[in-house]
Design an enzyme around this catalytic site. Sequence first.
Site, short mmCIF file in Angstrom:
data_model
loop_
_atom_site.label_atom_id
_atom_site.label_comp_id
_atom_site.label_asym_id
_atom_site.label_seq_id
_atom_site.Cartn_x
_atom_site.Cartn_y
_atom_site.Cartn_z
N LYS A 1 -19.58 4.75 -8.37
CA LYS A 1 -18.53 4.76 -7.35
C LYS A 1 -19.13 5.04 -5.98
O LYS A 1 -20.00 5.90 -5.84
CB LYS A 1 -17.50 5.84 -7.72
N SER B 1 -8.70 6.12 -7.34
CA SER B 1 -9.63 5.52 -6.38
C SER B 1 -10.89 4.96 -7.01
O SER B 1 -11.70 4.34 -6.33
CB SER B 1 -10.01 6.55 -5.31
N SER C 1 -7.85 9.86 -10.17
CA SER C 1 -8.63 8.69 -9.76
C SER C 1 -9.54 8.10 -10.81
O SER C 1 -10.08 7.01 -10.62
CB SER C 1 -9.46 9.03 -8.52
#
Length: 449
Positions: free
Chosen positions: A78, A152, A176
């Site tokens: 990420k 996210s 997330s």
Amino acid sequence: MNDWAGRSAAEIAAAVREKRATPREVVADHLVRIERLDGRVGAFRAVRAEAALAEADEVAARGDLDRLPLAGVPVAVKDNLPVRGESVRNGSAATPDTPAAEDHVTVARLRAAGAVVVGLTNVPELCVFGTSESVYGTARNPWDLTRTAGGSSGGSAAAVAAGMVPLAVGNDGMGSLRIPAAHCGLVTLKSGHGVVPAGIGNGDWFGMSENGPLATTTEDLRLMLSVLADTEFTGPAEPAPRRIAVALRSPLAGIPVNGAYTAAVRRAAELLAGAGHTVREDEPPYPLDLGVTAMRTWTAGTAVDAAELDPALLAARTRTHAAVGRRFVGSARRGEARERLRERLAPFFAEHEVLLTPALARRGPKADAWHERGWVSNLLVNSACSPFTPVWNLTGWPAMSVPFGRLSDSGAPCAVQLVGRPGSEPVLLAVAEELERLLPWPRTAPLEP
């Protein structure tokens, strides 16, 4: 030559350790799949093709290759975690394009275990929202490219669900990991506080944010979690009967839950009861002001992360979110509201070992330029979709998203959430493994070449 893209991490690592495949072959196959599919999926902000192949050769030359748990396994990271030699953009034009000098500790552990980082995945700006789009691209659900991959950690989830990597690392501050996993048919675990090193942004959103794995099987999830936590998460020889509570009501007042998600929970409860667990409906005593506590802490976390960035380079929704949160930074740091929440919910988890809930309240919204829309519209779509996740970041207790069935209107994956008391990660993993056995899920989305 075998096509290694789409295989599980456990299968790939075993083949590399046994010299049935080389790390370069494995990584090259996944790079081909990324090149073929990511133009439509939008999982990656940056692909490290040449660097990844060079690192694959380094893994092949290691003297401990036959003992590496993730030997030659391609992983995605990420884009809010440092990867040596790559910039950390965090979905924002306001962040510096400066290469990181060192790996984040989770990335370092993955590489030490033999994994190869093939790229950095798309996120919403500062990882604030539950949809993943920014100036760097839009992450779409590989099961339905018209829909968001969630957020996210949406780019990480999309990369795994599309078979572009077997594993990805993400993090979870208000859901997330669990939100995109639920949208994309993956299994994930937000561990309890302190199990996996955090070090996310400027203070981990007051300790709410946790790093964790995204995988297509519980076996792969255990494997990656063991590496990230530097602790062995092996499965039990025999599943033990557990006391499982079933709750269908949204923790945030006034948010309706789609029938497909409640039906998935009821079916999962039925199967677990048939497997010998004690299962009964019982709603946790969520406080009426839970939404207020969540909003104040969520916005305050963004205010801290945005404090040193040029506001003129931030999207309007991010600026507003940070501005709302500035007044709550002090109370969020003190954490009294979160401690009261833990005290309120602790007796429930003394009675029940596992809580089973819907993972989401409805399917994901359309993949769109949400970063160009206003704060209120983003707030409403996020809250309506994922009211079940934030409470467990506020408590700091472990929670999982587990694929379970399909949404009848689209064929996209449905999912349930498992929650436990502190230290119950092995229990949750064992229950998830049972659900996988009782109702297996498809591992990757059937994307056309």
